[in-house]
Design a protein around this motif. Structure first.
Motif, PDB file in Angstrom:
ATOM      1  N   TYR A   1      11.710  15.431   2.654  1.00 15.42           N
ATOM      2  CA  TYR A   1      11.566  17.134   3.218  1.00 15.42           C
ATOM      3  C   TYR A   1      11.971  16.895   4.794  1.00 15.42           C
ATOM      4  O   TYR A   1      12.422  17.431   4.413  1.00 15.42           O
ATOM      5  CB  TYR A   1      10.292  17.233   2.572  1.00 15.42           C
ATOM      6  N   ARG A   2      11.009  15.834   5.200  1.00 10.26           N
ATOM      7  CA  ARG A   2      11.364  15.178   6.496  1.00 10.26           C
ATOM      8  C   ARG A   2      12.152  14.321   7.039  1.00 10.26           C
ATOM      9  O   ARG A   2      11.938  13.894   6.126  1.00 10.26           O
ATOM     10  CB  ARG A   2      10.000  15.560   7.183  1.00 10.26           C
TER      11      ARG A   2
ATOM     12  N   VAL B   1      12.622  10.798  -6.794  1.00 14.05           N
ATOM     13  CA  VAL B   1      11.710  10.907  -6.035  1.00 14.05           C
ATOM     14  C   VAL B   1      11.020  12.186  -6.959  1.00 14.05           C
ATOM     15  O   VAL B   1      11.163  12.916  -7.051  1.00 14.05           O
ATOM     16  CB  VAL B   1      11.743  10.612  -4.874  1.00 14.05           C
TER      17      VAL B   1
ATOM     18  N   TYR C   1       7.496  14.583  -6.626  1.00 13.98           N
ATOM     19  CA  TYR C   1       5.691  14.309  -5.930  1.00 13.98           C
ATOM     20  C   TYR C   1       4.328  15.381  -6.401  1.00 13.98           C
ATOM     21  O   TYR C   1       4.889  16.215  -7.232  1.00 13.98           O
ATOM     22  CB  TYR C   1       6.243  15.101  -4.208  1.00 13.98           C
TER      23      TYR C   1
ATOM     24  N   PRO D   1       1.808  17.490  -4.961  1.00 20.41           N
ATOM     25  CA  PRO D   1       0.996  18.027  -3.517  1.00 20.41           C
ATOM     26  C   PRO D   1      -0.678  16.929  -4.065  1.00 20.41           C
ATOM     27  O   PRO D   1      -0.719  17.578  -5.097  1.00 20.41           O
ATOM     28  CB  PRO D   1       1.176  18.834  -2.911  1.00 20.41           C
TER      29      PRO D   1
ATOM     30  N   TYR E   1       0.253  23.586  -6.360  1.00 19.01           N
ATOM     31  CA  TYR E   1       0.984  24.484  -5.755  1.00 19.01           C
ATOM     32  C   TYR E   1       2.502  23.616  -6.966  1.00 19.01           C
ATOM     33  O   TYR E   1       3.305  24.086  -6.338  1.00 19.01           O
ATOM     34  CB  TYR E   1       1.309  23.484  -4.600  1.00 19.01           C
TER      35      TYR E   1
ATOM     36  N   ILE F   1      11.555  23.757 -14.756  1.00 23.63           N
ATOM     37  CA  ILE F   1      12.183  22.402 -13.851  1.00 23.63           C
ATOM     38  C   ILE F   1      13.231  22.430 -14.764  1.00 23.63           C
ATOM     39  O   ILE F   1      14.015  21.258 -14.255  1.00 23.63           O
ATOM     40  CB  ILE F   1      10.944  21.410 -14.114  1.00 23.63           C
TER      41      ILE F   1
ATOM     42  N   ASN G   1      17.265  21.760 -13.820  1.00 21.71           N
ATOM     43  CA  ASN G   1      17.484  19.919 -13.271  1.00 21.71           C
ATOM     44  C   ASN G   1      18.987  19.870 -14.197  1.00 21.71           C
ATOM     45  O   ASN G   1      19.148  18.793 -14.424  1.00 21.71           O
ATOM     46  CB  ASN G   1      16.302  19.169 -13.463  1.00 21.71           C
TER      47      ASN G   1
ATOM     48  N   LEU H   1      11.474  14.613 -15.064  1.00 20.20           N
ATOM     49  CA  LEU H   1      12.359  14.549 -14.158  1.00 20.20           C
ATOM     50  C   LEU H   1      12.600  13.258 -14.401  1.00 20.20           C
ATOM     51  O   LEU H   1      13.780  12.467 -13.520  1.00 20.20           O
ATOM     52  CB  LEU H   1      12.164  15.263 -12.638  1.00 20.20           C
TER      53      LEU H   1
ATOM     54  N   LYS I   1      -0.278  26.293   4.765  1.00 23.74           N
ATOM     55  CA  LYS I   1       0.062  26.106   2.975  1.00 23.74           C
ATOM     56  C   LYS I   1       1.906  26.985   2.465  1.00 23.74           C
ATOM     57  O   LYS I   1       2.227  26.098   1.622  1.00 23.74           O
ATOM     58  CB  LYS I   1      -0.386  27.715   2.273  1.00 23.74           C
TER      59      LYS I   1
ATOM     60  N   ASP J   1       4.519  25.159   4.049  1.00 20.80           N
ATOM     61  CA  ASP J   1       5.313  24.176   4.140  1.00 20.80           C
ATOM     62  C   ASP J   1       4.308  23.128   3.356  1.00 20.80           C
ATOM     63  O   ASP J   1       5.631  22.612   2.062  1.00 20.80           O
ATOM     64  CB  ASP J   1       4.509  24.006   5.235  1.00 20.80           C
ATOM     65  N   ILE J   2       3.774  23.177   2.582  1.00 16.94           N
ATOM     66  CA  ILE J   2       3.048  22.509   1.357  1.00 16.94           C
ATOM     67  C   ILE J   2       4.406  23.343  -0.423  1.00 16.94           C
ATOM     68  O   ILE J   2       4.853  22.112  -1.050  1.00 16.94           O
ATOM     69  CB  ILE J   2       2.101  22.890   1.171  1.00 16.94           C
TER      70      ILE J   2
ATOM     71  N   ARG K   1       6.936  24.123  -0.247  1.00 15.18           N
ATOM     72  CA  ARG K   1       8.286  24.728   0.087  1.00 15.18           C
ATOM     73  C   ARG K   1       8.422  23.140  -0.319  1.00 15.18           C
ATOM     74  O   ARG K   1       9.418  22.654  -0.555  1.00 15.18           O
ATOM     75  CB  ARG K   1       9.191  24.584   1.597  1.00 15.18           C
ATOM     76  N   HIS K   2       7.575  21.997   0.659  1.00  7.51           N
ATOM     77  CA  HIS K   2       8.295  20.717  -0.005  1.00  7.51           C
ATOM     78  C   HIS K   2       7.593  20.489  -2.004  1.00  7.51           C
ATOM     79  O   HIS K   2       8.481  19.396  -1.788  1.00  7.51           O
ATOM     80  CB  HIS K   2       6.731  19.881   0.888  1.00  7.51           C
ATOM     81  N   THR K   3       6.940  21.096  -1.949  1.00  6.15           N
ATOM     82  CA  THR K   3       6.383  20.692  -3.348  1.00  6.15           C
ATOM     83  C   THR K   3       7.813  20.520  -4.057  1.00  6.15           C
ATOM     84  O   THR K   3       8.389  20.419  -4.865  1.00  6.15           O
ATOM     85  CB  THR K   3       5.866  21.662  -4.275  1.00  6.15           C
ATOM     86  N   LEU K   4       8.597  23.039  -3.656  1.00  8.62           N
ATOM     87  CA  LEU K   4       9.799  23.287  -4.466  1.00  8.62           C
ATOM     88  C   LEU K   4      10.668  22.164  -4.018  1.00  8.62           C
ATOM     89  O   LEU K   4      11.614  21.939  -4.862  1.00  8.62           O
ATOM     90  CB  LEU K   4       9.809  24.635  -4.158  1.00  8.62           C
ATOM     91  N   TYR K   5      10.895  21.534  -3.095  1.00  7.19           N
ATOM     92  CA  TYR K   5      12.011  20.491  -2.900  1.00  7.19           C
ATOM     93  C   TYR K   5      12.409  19.651  -3.650  1.00  7.19           C
ATOM     94  O   TYR K   5      12.783  19.273  -3.829  1.00  7.19           O
ATOM     95  CB  TYR K   5      11.880  20.047  -1.363  1.00  7.19           C
ATOM     96  N   THR K   6      11.270  18.534  -3.429  1.00  9.98           N
ATOM     97  CA  THR K   6      11.191  17.552  -4.606  1.00  9.98           C
ATOM     98  C   THR K   6      11.228  17.873  -6.594  1.00  9.98           C
ATOM     99  O   THR K   6      12.095  17.304  -6.804  1.00  9.98           O
ATOM    100  CB  THR K   6       9.266  16.926  -4.301  1.00  9.98           C
ATOM    101  N   GLN K   7      10.792  18.895  -6.144  1.00 13.76           N
ATOM    102  CA  GLN K   7      11.760  19.825  -7.946  1.00 13.76           C
ATOM    103  C   GLN K   7      12.332  20.008  -8.074  1.00 13.76           C
ATOM    104  O   GLN K   7      13.551  20.618  -9.055  1.00 13.76           O
ATOM    105  CB  GLN K   7      10.580  20.831  -8.220  1.00 13.76           C
ATOM    106  N   GLY K   8      14.154  20.188  -6.516  1.00 16.21           N
ATOM    107  CA  GLY K   8      14.609  20.215  -6.962  1.00 16.21           C
ATOM    108  C   GLY K   8      15.254  21.697  -7.100  1.00 16.21           C
ATOM    109  O   GLY K   8      16.699  22.046  -6.869  1.00 16.21           O
ATOM    110  N   ILE K   9      14.088  22.538  -6.082  1.00 17.63           N
ATOM    111  CA  ILE K   9      14.510  24.180  -5.638  1.00 17.63           C
ATOM    112  C   ILE K   9      14.352  24.284  -4.110  1.00 17.63           C
ATOM    113  O   ILE K   9      13.783  24.552  -3.701  1.00 17.63           O
ATOM    114  CB  ILE K   9      13.325  25.164  -5.743  1.00 17.63           C
TER     115      ILE K   9
END
Lengths: 527, 268
Positions: free
Chosen positions: A350-351, A364, A366, A368, A373, A387, A391, A438, B157, B159-160, B162-170
Motif C-alpha cells: 500500500y505504501r 498478500v 491483510y 487491520p 474496517y 470479495i 476477485n 483469497l 480512518k 487511510d486505514i 483505503r489500505h484494507t480495500l487495497y489488500t482486498q483487491g479494490i
C-alpha cells in the motif's frame, strides 16, 4: 458497607426474547476492587451499563439495582481510548465533566492543578488529543472521570487497546487510586494478568446460559481453582502464571498456600523449594524453537528499507532489513509509535519506500487492527460474496473455507448478520475468513488478539497452526507477548523505525528485561 | 540556518479583543474601494504573514496568490465585456482593460482575505473560538469543537480503509470505489460517534446548569488593543494609508515585546 446491590436482575434487549442477564444477584462494598470476567458476549458490558443508569441500554429490565451514590458519582471509562475523547485538546477534555455539572472556574482550576500533579500529567495539558499515545489517551479518559470526584469507577476493558507497558502504567495508577483514595473500582477485562492480584471480588459469567450464571469469588485462589477444574474452556482467560500454578499443583510439582501471581512470588517459591526441579518445570513452558518447521525459502525480503510520510518529516522506517521464511509466524513487537503498522503497510504494498527493496512472493492478505474496517456490506454473506466477485472467485470457496478450518464452524450461524452486530471474537474470525477466501500466501495481521477473550485467542492459535501447515506465512504485529511467545517462532522488536533485535522468540524475549513475558522474567537470573 | 519562528506575543490577548481587532481588519479590507488601500493592505498582510509564518511559507503561498490573481483577471476579461478601454476584439466581442483591472482587483481582494485567515490562525486557535462561541451558544460551541476533532479522525480512518480495500483487491479509483470508501467511513465514524456520545452522557453532558470555564482574563492591555484598533480604523476611514497601521498592529506589538524582552535580559 454496601455501595451497590444487584438483586434478581434479568435483562432482555428490545430485539431479543432470550435474556442476556438472567436473574443475577451480587453486592459490592465501598472501596472494593471488583473484576468482572467471562466470554465475549456474556453480558458484562450490559451489566456495567445498567449500573451507570445514564448509559442503560434499551430493553426490558426486571429485578433491582440499589446504588448508594448518584449517577454522576459513577465514572465510566470505555474500551476505545480514542472514541471516548470528546474535545480536541487535553485541557478542555479534563474540564468537560466539571463544566457540565456547573462547577465554577476557581474550583475547576483547583481540582485540575491537584489532579495533574497527582497523576503527573502536567506536560500533556497543552497537547492536542490526537497527539497523545494510546496509553496517554486512556489516562486522560481516567483523569476526566476523576475530575468529577467519583465514588465508583467502572472500566470496560480499558487495557485491550494498550501495549503491555502502557497497560501496566494504567493499572498502577488505578491501583493507587483504589488504595490511596478508597475509590470503588469495577473493572471488566479479558486479560487478567496483574488484575487478579488486586481483585477483592471476582464476578465470573459462566458459559451456562441458565438462571443466575454469575458466580462470585472472594479471592483469586478460589477463582483459579474453579476455572482450572470446572471450566477449562476459559483457562486461556487466566493469567499465564495462574495457569502455570494450577498445572504445577495438579502435577504436584509445586506447593503453595496461595497461588503465586507475581514474578516476585514465583522467584521466592523457586528459591525456597527444589530449585532445579521447578526451573526445569518452568522451562517446559517456554516456546519451542520452530515448533512448526518452516522451509528455508524466504517469501519476504526487505533490504535497507526507508520510509517517511512527508518530505520534511523524520524516517518512520529507518534502514530496516528482514527476511521471513515460508510457513513461519513472525511477530513484530514494540511500543506505540515505533513504526509497526507503517511496516505492515509497506509489506502489503500500500505504501512504497523511498529507498531500499521489498520483495514479497505470492498474494498478500491483510487484517487491520479493527476488523470492522474489513467489511464493506451490511450483511456478512453478501460481503463474502462481494470479495469473491471482485476477485473473480467462485462462491463455493466460502463453504469450502469454512469446512477446511474447524475454527470457523461457529460462524455458520452468523452469516446473515450485520458484521457490526458480531462480538469482538466472532468479528475477528469472520474478517479472517473473508481474507482467507483469497487464499493468500502471506497473511499480515495488525493486533489480531486485541480485545479477544481467552476462548477466541485459543481458536486463533489453532487457526494459525493449520494455516502454517498449509504453507501460509503469517506476519503479525502484537502487544500480546504471551500469545506471541506461545505461537510465533520468530519475532523482532521495533524501535525508532528499525528492528532493534530479531530472532527466535526465545532469543528475543529472554534477552529483554522489560518487554517480555512473566515466565521469562521469572527465569531470568535463575539459570 | 535558524528556521525557528519568532514568538507571537499577540496570541496572548483575550479572544474577544482579538476577534474585535480581526473583524475591524476584515471590514477595512472590504472598505478598500478600488484604490491603493487594497495594495497597502496586501503588502501589510504579507509583512504580517512573513513575520508570523516565515519567508518560505509566504513565498509558497505567494505563488498561489499570483496564479489566483492572474486567473481572476483572465476570467473577468473573458466573461465580462464592460468598459471603455478595449484592447482586443475576438469574434466582435470586446476585451477591455477595465474588466482586466477589476478581475485583478478581485484576485488581490481574495488573496487579502486568505492572508487575513493565515494571520488570524496564528492568533486565534479552535480553543479560543470555541470559548467565544461556547460561553453564549453552548451547543454550537460543542459542535465546533467536535468537528475540529473529527477532521483528524477522518483522515486517520480514511487511510486505514483505503489500505484494507487495497489488500482486498479494490483499488480502481472510480465512482464505485469512492462510494464504498464513503459508506465504510460513515459506518465506522457513526460507530465511533455513538461511543463519544455515551462518553459525553457519562460525564454529565445532559445535566442542567452547564457553566463554561473562564480560561482567559481580560487585562488592561486588551482594552488598549480595542482603543488602538478603533482609532486606527477611524483614521483609515478618514485618510488613505492608515490601513497599514491597522494591519501591522500585531507585528508592531511583537517587535515592541521582543525589544522589551531583550531589555529585561540586559538588566539581569
Amino acid at each position: 458497607m454496601e455501595i451497590l446491590s444487584v438483586k434478581n436482575l434479568t435483562f432482555r434487549y428490545d430485539n431479543s426474547e432470550n435474556p442476556i442477564l438472567n436473574n443475577i444477584s451480587f453486592t459490592v462494598n465501598k472501596g472494593e476492587f471488583v473484576v468482572v470476567c467471562g466470554k465475549s458476549g456474556c453480558g458484562k458490558t450490559t451489566l456495567l451499563r445498567l449500573i451507570k443508569r445514564s448509559l442503560s441500554p434499551s430493553g426490558r429490565l426486571e429485578g433491582d439495582i440499589f446504588l448508594e451514590v448518584s449517577d454522576l458519582k459513577i465514572g465510566y471509562v470505555f474500551q476505545n481510548p480514542e472514541s471516548q475523547l470528546i474535545m480536541d485538546n487535553v485541557f478542555d477534555e479534563l474540564i468537560f465533566g466539571c463544566e457540565n455539572i456547573g462547577m465554577n472556574t476557581s474550583l475547576i482550576k483547583l481540582k485540575l492543578g491537584e489532579l495533574c500533579a497527582y497523576l503527573g500529567i502536567e506536560d500533556l495539558l497543552s497537547k492536542k488529543c490526537t497527539a497523545l499515545s494510546g496509553g496517554e489517551k486512556q489516562l486522560i479518559n481516567l483523569a476526566g472521570v476523576l475530575m468529577m470526584e467519583p465514588e465508583i469507577i467502572i472500566l470496560d476493558e480499558p487495557f485491550s487497546m494498550l501495549d503491555p507497558i502502557a497497560s501496566d502504567t494504567f493499572l498502577s495508577i488505578l491501583t493507587r487510586l483504589h488504595r490511596e483514595l478508597g475509590i470503588t473500582v469495577i473493572l471488566c477485562e479479558h486479560t487478567l494478568d496483574n488484575v487478579l492480584i488486586e481483585a477483592s471480588k471476582i464476578l465470573y459469567f459462566t458459559d451456562n446460559a441458565a438462571v443466575n450464571n454469575l458466580l462470585t469469588f472472594y479471592n483469586s485462589d478460589d477463582f483459579i481453582e474453579y476455572i482450572s477444574n470446572e471450566n477449562p474452556s476459559y483457562k486461556y482467560g487466566l493469567p499465564p502464571l495462574a495457569r502455570l500454578g494450577a498445572y504445577g499443583a495438579k502435577k504436584e510439582i509445586v506447593k503453595f498456600k496461595h497461588y503465586p501471581l507475581t514474578v516476585a512470588e514465583w522467584k521466592h517459591l523457586i528459591l525456597n523449594t527444589k530449585k532445579e526441579e521447578l526451573t526445569d518445570f518452568l522451562h517446559t513452558f517456554l516456546p519451542r524453537e520452530n515448533h512448526i518447521l518452516s522451509s528455508n525459502e524466504a517469501v519476504i525480503n526487505l533490504k535497507n528499507v526507508c520510509f517517511r510520510y512527508e518530505k520534511n518529516s523524520n524516517d518512520i522506517i529507518n534502514h530496516l532489513s528482514l527476511s521471513i521464511q515460508k510457513g513461519s509466524l513472525y511477530a513484530i513487537i514494540g511500543g506505540n509509535g515505533a513504526g509497526k503498522t507503517t511496516l505492515l503497510s509497506l509489506l502489503t504494498g500500500y505504501r512504497k519506500p523511498y529507498s531500499g527493496k521489498i520483495k514479497v512472493l505470492g498474494t498478500v492478505g491483510y487484517l487491520p487492527q479493527n476488523p470492522a474496517y474489513a467489511f464493506t456490506d451490511d450483511n456478512v454473506l453478501e460481503d463474502l460474496k462481494l470479495i469473491c466477485k471482485n476477485n473473480h472467485i467462485s462462491y463455493d470457496i466460502i463453504d469450502k473455507t469454512i469446512n477446511l478450518y474447524p475454527v470457523f464452524e461457529e460462524l455458520k450461524d452468523y452469516l446473515n448478520f450485520n458484521p457490526l452486530d458480531l462480538s469482538g471474537g466472532q468479528m475477528q474470525l469472520m474478517a479472517l475468513l473473508k481474507i482467507l477466501l483469497l487464499s493468500p500466501d502471506v497473511l499480515i495481521l495488525d493486533e489480531p488478539t486485541k480485545g479477544l477473550d481467552g476462548f477466541h485467542k485459543d481458536k486463533l492459535s489453532k487457526l494459525f497452526s493449520l494455516l502454517r501447515q498449509n504453507g501460509t506465512t503469517i506476519v503479525m504485529v502484537s502487544h500480546d507477548l504471551n500469545f506471541v511467545s506461545e505461537n510465533a517462532d520468530r519475532c523482532g522488536m521495533m524501535f525508532m523505525g528499525t528492528l532493534s533485535v530479531s530472532g527466535s522468540c526465545n532469543q528475543v524475549l529472554s534477552s529483554n528485561h522489560f518487554y517480555t513475558t512473566a515466565l521469562y522474567r521469572i527465569l531470568k537470573g535463575l539459570n | 540556518m535558524n528556521t525557528s519562528k519568532p514568538t507571537n506575543y499577540f496570541y496572548s490577548f483575550h479572544p474577544a479583543s482579538l476577534l474585535f481587532y480581526y473583524i475591524l481588519v476584515i471590514f477595512a479590507i472590504f472598505k478598500c474601494d478600488y484604490n491603493y488601500n487594497l495594495i497597502y493592505a496586501f503588502i501589510s498582510l504579507s509583512i504580517c504573514s512573513v513575520y508570523l509564518k516565515g519567508i518560505m511559507a509566504y513565498i509558497k503561498s505567494l505563488l498561489y496568490y499570483m496564479v489566483l490573481i492572474l486567473a481572476t483577471g483572465i476570467f473577468n476579461v473573458v466573461f465580462n465585456h464592460s468598459g471603455e478601454n478595449v484592447f482586443l476584439y475576438v469574434n466582435d466581442i470586446p476585451l477591455t482593460f477595465d474588466s482586466l483591472f477589476y478581475g485583478f482587483y478581485t484576485g488581490v481582494l481574495v488573496s487579502c482575505l486568505l492572508l487575513w485567515f493565515t494571520t488570524l490562525n496564528e492568533s486565534m486557535d479552535t480553543g479560543k473560538i470555541n470559548y467565544l462561541i461556547g460561553t453564549r451558544l453552548k451547543a454550537t460551541g460543542m459542535i465546533l469543537s467536535l468537528t475540529f476533532g473529527f477532521t483528524e479522525k477522518f483522515r486517520y480512518k480514511l487511510d486505514i480503509i483505503r489500505h484494507t480495500l487495497y489488500t482486498q483487491g479494490i483499488r480502481t479509483l472510480n465512482l464505485k470505489y469512492g462510494a464504498t470508501v464513503l459508506s465504510l467511513l460513515i459506518n465506522v465514524m457513526l460507530e465511533d460517534s455513538s461511543i463519544t456520545a455515551d462518553s459525553m452522557i457519562a460525564r454529565g453532558y445532559t445535566s442542567k446548569g452547564r457553566k463554561s470555564y473562564k480560561k482567559y482574563d481580560f487585562y488592561i492591555k486588551d482594552v488598549c488593543l480595542l482603543i488602538l484598533a478603533s482609532i486606527c480604523f477611524t483614521l483609515f476611514l478618514l485618510f488613505d494609508g492608515f490601513i497599514i497601521l491597522l494591519i501591522l498592529i500585531p507585528v508592531i506589538h511583537n517587535i515592541y515585546k521582543e525589544f522589551l524582552w531583550k531589555y529585561y535580559l540586559s538588566k539581569i
